[in-house]
Design a protein around this motif. Structure first.
Motif, PDB file in Angstrom:
ATOM      1  N   ILE A 218      25.523  40.697  28.606  1.00 52.23           N
ATOM      2  CA  ILE A 218      24.530  41.749  28.369  1.00 52.23           C
ATOM      3  C   ILE A 218      25.230  43.095  28.481  1.00 52.23           C
ATOM      4  CG2 ILE A 218      22.418  42.837  29.186  1.00 52.23           C
ATOM      5  CD1 ILE A 218      21.894  40.156  27.933  1.00 52.23           C
ATOM      6  N   ASP A 219      25.017  43.944  27.490  1.00 55.96           N
ATOM      7  CA  ASP A 219      25.625  45.283  27.484  1.00 55.96           C
ATOM      8  C   ASP A 219      24.622  46.262  28.088  1.00 55.96           C
ATOM      9  OD1 ASP A 219      27.113  47.518  27.032  1.00 55.96           O
ATOM     10  OD2 ASP A 219      27.274  47.287  24.864  1.00 55.96           O
ATOM     11  N   ASP A 220      24.840  46.640  29.353  1.00 58.24           N
ATOM     12  CA  ASP A 220      23.886  47.491  30.062  1.00 58.24           C
ATOM     13  C   ASP A 220      23.984  48.961  29.669  1.00 58.24           C
ATOM     14  OD1 ASP A 220      22.755  45.401  31.597  1.00 58.24           O
ATOM     15  OD2 ASP A 220      24.484  45.450  32.946  1.00 58.24           O
ATOM     16  N   ASN A 221      25.078  49.361  29.080  1.00 59.30           N
ATOM     17  CA  ASN A 221      25.262  50.776  28.752  1.00 59.30           C
ATOM     18  C   ASN A 221      25.900  50.918  27.365  1.00 59.30           C
ATOM     19  OD1 ASN A 221      25.241  53.569  29.162  1.00 59.30           O
ATOM     20  ND2 ASN A 221      27.303  53.559  30.045  1.00 59.30           N
ATOM     21  N   PRO A 222      25.166  50.517  26.320  1.00 61.57           N
ATOM     22  CA  PRO A 222      25.748  50.570  24.977  1.00 61.57           C
ATOM     23  C   PRO A 222      25.809  51.996  24.447  1.00 61.57           C
ATOM     24  CG  PRO A 222      23.459  49.905  24.843  1.00 61.57           C
ATOM     25  CD  PRO A 222      23.799  49.976  26.309  1.00 61.57           C
ATOM     26  N   PRO A 223      26.754  52.296  23.570  1.00 63.21           N
ATOM     27  CA  PRO A 223      26.775  53.613  22.923  1.00 63.21           C
ATOM     28  C   PRO A 223      25.481  53.852  22.148  1.00 63.21           C
ATOM     29  CG  PRO A 223      28.821  52.431  22.551  1.00 63.21           C
ATOM     30  CD  PRO A 223      27.874  51.456  23.166  1.00 63.21           C
TER      31      PRO A 223
ATOM     32  N   LYS B 155      10.592  49.077  19.037  1.00 62.71           N
ATOM     33  CA  LYS B 155      11.176  47.745  18.930  1.00 62.71           C
ATOM     34  C   LYS B 155      11.566  47.230  20.315  1.00 62.71           C
ATOM     35  CE  LYS B 155      13.195  48.880  14.422  1.00 62.71           C
ATOM     36  NZ  LYS B 155      14.455  49.049  13.654  1.00 62.71           N
ATOM     37  N   SER B 156      11.480  45.924  20.467  1.00 67.73           N
ATOM     38  CA  SER B 156      12.056  45.266  21.638  1.00 67.73           C
ATOM     39  C   SER B 156      13.456  44.811  21.261  1.00 67.73           C
ATOM     40  CB  SER B 156      11.209  44.060  22.048  1.00 67.73           C
ATOM     41  OG  SER B 156       9.905  44.463  22.424  1.00 67.73           O
ATOM     42  N   PHE B 157      14.430  45.048  22.141  1.00 66.56           N
ATOM     43  CA  PHE B 157      15.797  44.741  21.749  1.00 66.56           C
ATOM     44  C   PHE B 157      16.640  44.343  22.948  1.00 66.56           C
ATOM     45  CE2 PHE B 157      15.552  49.302  22.498  1.00 66.56           C
ATOM     46  CZ  PHE B 157      16.633  49.547  23.328  1.00 66.56           C
ATOM     47  N   VAL B 158      17.764  43.696  22.640  1.00 68.72           N
ATOM     48  CA  VAL B 158      18.760  43.357  23.643  1.00 68.72           C
ATOM     49  C   VAL B 158      20.124  43.716  23.066  1.00 68.72           C
ATOM     50  CG1 VAL B 158      18.986  40.974  22.819  1.00 68.72           C
ATOM     51  CG2 VAL B 158      19.663  41.534  25.170  1.00 68.72           C
ATOM     52  N   ASP B 159      20.993  44.243  23.916  1.00 71.62           N
ATOM     53  CA  ASP B 159      22.347  44.599  23.511  1.00 71.62           C
ATOM     54  C   ASP B 159      23.332  43.617  24.154  1.00 71.62           C
ATOM     55  OD1 ASP B 159      22.203  47.175  21.940  1.00 71.62           O
ATOM     56  OD2 ASP B 159      21.076  47.770  23.726  1.00 71.62           O
ATOM     57  N   LEU B 160      24.204  43.058  23.322  1.00 70.95           N
ATOM     58  CA  LEU B 160      25.173  42.072  23.769  1.00 70.95           C
ATOM     59  C   LEU B 160      26.584  42.587  23.524  1.00 70.95           C
ATOM     60  CD1 LEU B 160      23.486  38.896  22.234  1.00 70.95           C
ATOM     61  CD2 LEU B 160      23.260  39.762  24.574  1.00 70.95           C
ATOM     62  N   LEU B 161      27.518  42.080  24.305  1.00 68.90           N
ATOM     63  CA  LEU B 161      28.906  42.547  24.216  1.00 68.90           C
ATOM     64  C   LEU B 161      29.851  41.352  24.275  1.00 68.90           C
ATOM     65  CD1 LEU B 161      31.057  44.832  24.273  1.00 68.90           C
ATOM     66  CD2 LEU B 161      30.810  44.848  26.769  1.00 68.90           C
ATOM     67  N   LEU B 162      30.831  41.371  23.367  1.00 69.48           N
ATOM     68  CA  LEU B 162      31.870  40.343  23.352  1.00 69.48           C
ATOM     69  C   LEU B 162      33.234  41.017  23.346  1.00 69.48           C
ATOM     70  CD1 LEU B 162      32.664  37.300  23.029  1.00 69.48           C
ATOM     71  CD2 LEU B 162      32.716  37.729  20.564  1.00 69.48           C
ATOM     72  N   LYS B 163      34.088  40.581  24.282  1.00 68.04           N
ATOM     73  CA  LYS B 163      35.482  41.023  24.310  1.00 68.04           C
ATOM     74  C   LYS B 163      36.363  39.780  24.278  1.00 68.04           C
ATOM     75  CE  LYS B 163      34.603  45.222  27.035  1.00 68.04           C
ATOM     76  NZ  LYS B 163      34.972  45.982  28.269  1.00 68.04           N
ATOM     77  N   PRO B 164      37.585  39.891  23.749  1.00 67.59           N
ATOM     78  CA  PRO B 164      38.436  38.703  23.638  1.00 67.59           C
ATOM     79  C   PRO B 164      38.918  38.226  25.001  1.00 67.59           C
ATOM     80  CG  PRO B 164      39.667  40.661  23.011  1.00 67.59           C
ATOM     81  CD  PRO B 164      38.245  41.098  23.198  1.00 67.59           C
ATOM     82  N   SER B 165      38.960  36.917  25.139  1.00 70.24           N
ATOM     83  CA  SER B 165      39.538  36.321  26.339  1.00 70.24           C
ATOM     84  C   SER B 165      41.050  36.192  26.151  1.00 70.24           C
ATOM     85  CB  SER B 165      38.933  34.926  26.572  1.00 70.24           C
ATOM     86  OG  SER B 165      39.316  34.051  25.524  1.00 70.24           O
ATOM     87  N   GLU B 166      41.743  35.849  27.221  1.00 65.42           N
ATOM     88  CA  GLU B 166      43.184  35.639  27.114  1.00 65.42           C
ATOM     89  C   GLU B 166      43.498  34.522  26.122  1.00 65.42           C
ATOM     90  OE1 GLU B 166      45.064  35.055  30.843  1.00 65.42           O
ATOM     91  OE2 GLU B 166      44.402  36.970  31.694  1.00 65.42           O
ATOM     92  N   GLU B 167      42.641  33.515  26.086  1.00 64.49           N
ATOM     93  CA  GLU B 167      42.840  32.411  25.148  1.00 64.49           C
ATOM     94  C   GLU B 167      42.658  32.881  23.710  1.00 64.49           C
ATOM     95  OE1 GLU B 167      43.958  28.481  24.413  1.00 64.49           O
ATOM     96  OE2 GLU B 167      43.925  29.630  26.277  1.00 64.49           O
ATOM     97  N   ASP B 168      41.634  33.744  23.482  1.00 66.62           N
ATOM     98  CA  ASP B 168      41.413  34.285  22.139  1.00 66.62           C
ATOM     99  C   ASP B 168      42.629  35.057  21.650  1.00 66.62           C
ATOM    100  OD1 ASP B 168      38.810  33.273  22.184  1.00 66.62           O
ATOM    101  OD2 ASP B 168      37.986  35.137  22.990  1.00 66.62           O
ATOM    102  N   LEU B 169      43.222  35.831  22.550  1.00 66.69           N
ATOM    103  CA  LEU B 169      44.349  36.689  22.167  1.00 66.69           C
ATOM    104  C   LEU B 169      45.586  35.879  21.792  1.00 66.69           C
ATOM    105  CD1 LEU B 169      43.945  39.490  24.858  1.00 66.69           C
ATOM    106  CD2 LEU B 169      43.512  39.692  22.407  1.00 66.69           C
ATOM    107  N   LYS B 170      45.651  34.633  22.245  1.00 68.50           N
ATOM    108  CA  LYS B 170      46.775  33.784  21.857  1.00 68.50           C
ATOM    109  C   LYS B 170      46.693  33.434  20.372  1.00 68.50           C
ATOM    110  CE  LYS B 170      47.271  31.563  26.403  1.00 68.50           C
ATOM    111  NZ  LYS B 170      47.163  30.266  27.122  1.00 68.50           N
ATOM    112  N   PHE B 171      45.447  33.269  19.879  1.00 73.28           N
ATOM    113  CA  PHE B 171      45.255  32.858  18.489  1.00 73.28           C
ATOM    114  C   PHE B 171      45.005  34.043  17.557  1.00 73.28           C
ATOM    115  CE2 PHE B 171      43.958  29.249  21.119  1.00 73.28           C
ATOM    116  CZ  PHE B 171      44.721  28.233  20.552  1.00 73.28           C
ATOM    117  N   TRP B 172      44.406  35.102  18.097  1.00 69.10           N
ATOM    118  CA  TRP B 172      44.111  36.308  17.301  1.00 69.10           C
ATOM    119  C   TRP B 172      44.451  37.507  18.177  1.00 69.10           C
ATOM    120  CZ3 TRP B 172      40.170  40.247  16.296  1.00 69.10           C
ATOM    121  CH2 TRP B 172      40.201  40.718  14.972  1.00 69.10           C
ATOM    122  N   PRO B 173      45.673  38.010  18.134  1.00 69.89           N
ATOM    123  CA  PRO B 173      46.178  38.972  19.122  1.00 69.89           C
ATOM    124  C   PRO B 173      45.733  40.412  18.864  1.00 69.89           C
ATOM    125  CG  PRO B 173      47.888  38.470  17.529  1.00 69.89           C
ATOM    126  CD  PRO B 173      46.722  37.596  17.174  1.00 69.89           C
TER     127      PRO B 173
END
Length: 247
Positions: free
Chosen positions: A31-36, A46-64
């Protein structure tokens, strides 16, 4: 089981070295509590939710590439569903990606469905080794398997369900392409997570950026918006302007 709107990032399909449709759809988002700040009309009424995804260390091995992917999902009082994706390059170098909202629509009978808004568009046919064609008809109808990437389409697409007498209206920004997919009978039977007869009640129409990948320099951000509405088919055919588009 298939359905919903999987987020295809940073790759669509198998056109790359990553897993099918990229890794974002299989990740746990925070959950992104402080989105831009977004535009005022992206949140008012509107009712809305903000989500956030950042790469994990495993992700960076395949997509750096370091990125921040922010997704707002909002629902308006009239039932309009809006998804706003923002991808920011927080890396020290430029990177490129493809993207799609892999949207599954429930329809009454695929043989009674037509898509308007793609006429005269060029498309790549995945059933013909991605050969390029031009859509000739006034609308796209379905009599067999379809797997196409429509290029540089207009901002509004309409999916008309004649049996239900309703239309799904797709509005998009930052997403020039449209994927249209229905596996039909033969392919459905070969898919372990798909019922043999389920192709009759489904259709994928994906707002996407695939032919020309999105390229971000360090610090740059890309935004892709999708709005889904349901209206009576009579309203759509008489009043919907497929050329103007916009939110």
């Amino acid at each position: 089981m298939r359905g919903g709107i999987p987020i295809c990032f940073p790759q669509f399909g198998n056109c790359g070295s990553l897993e099918l449709h990229g890794f974002a759809r299989n990740k746990v988002w925070a959950i992104d509590d402080n989105p831009p700040v977004l535009r005022p009309n992206d949140s008012q009424g509107k009712s809305f939710v903000d989500l956030l995804l950042k790469p994990s260390e495993e992700d960076l091995k395949f997509w750096p590439h370091s990125f921040e992917f922010r997704l707002r999902v909002s629902l308006a009082i009239n039932g309009d569903l809006t998804l706003i994706s923002r991808v920011r390059n927080v890396n020290g170098k430029m990177f490129s990606f493809s993207f799609a909202y892999h949207t599954y629509f429930l329809v009454s009978d695929i043989s009674e469905v037509r898509i308007e808004g793609l006429e005269t568009c060029d498309y790549l046919d995945n059933l013909c080794h991605r050969e390029r064609f031009t859509e000739q008809g006034d609308a796209l109808t379905f009599e067999s398997e379809v797997d196409r990437l429509y290029l540089s389409s207009c901002k509004v697409i309409a999916v008309l369900d004649h049996e239900k007498k309703q239309t799904y209206v797709i509005r998009k920004e930052g997403l020039p392409d449209v994927v249209v997919w229905n596996p039909w009978e033969k392919k459905s039977k070969s898919m372990v997570d798909f019922g043999d007869e389920e192709y009759k009640q489904m259709l994928c129409v994906d707002a996407a950026a695939i032919e020309k990948p999105i390229t971000l320099k360090p610090g740059e951000e890309w935004t892709g918006r999708l709005q889904l509405s349901v209206v009576p088919s009579s309203f759509c055919s008489e009043n919907l302007d497929l050329e103007k588009g916009g939110f």
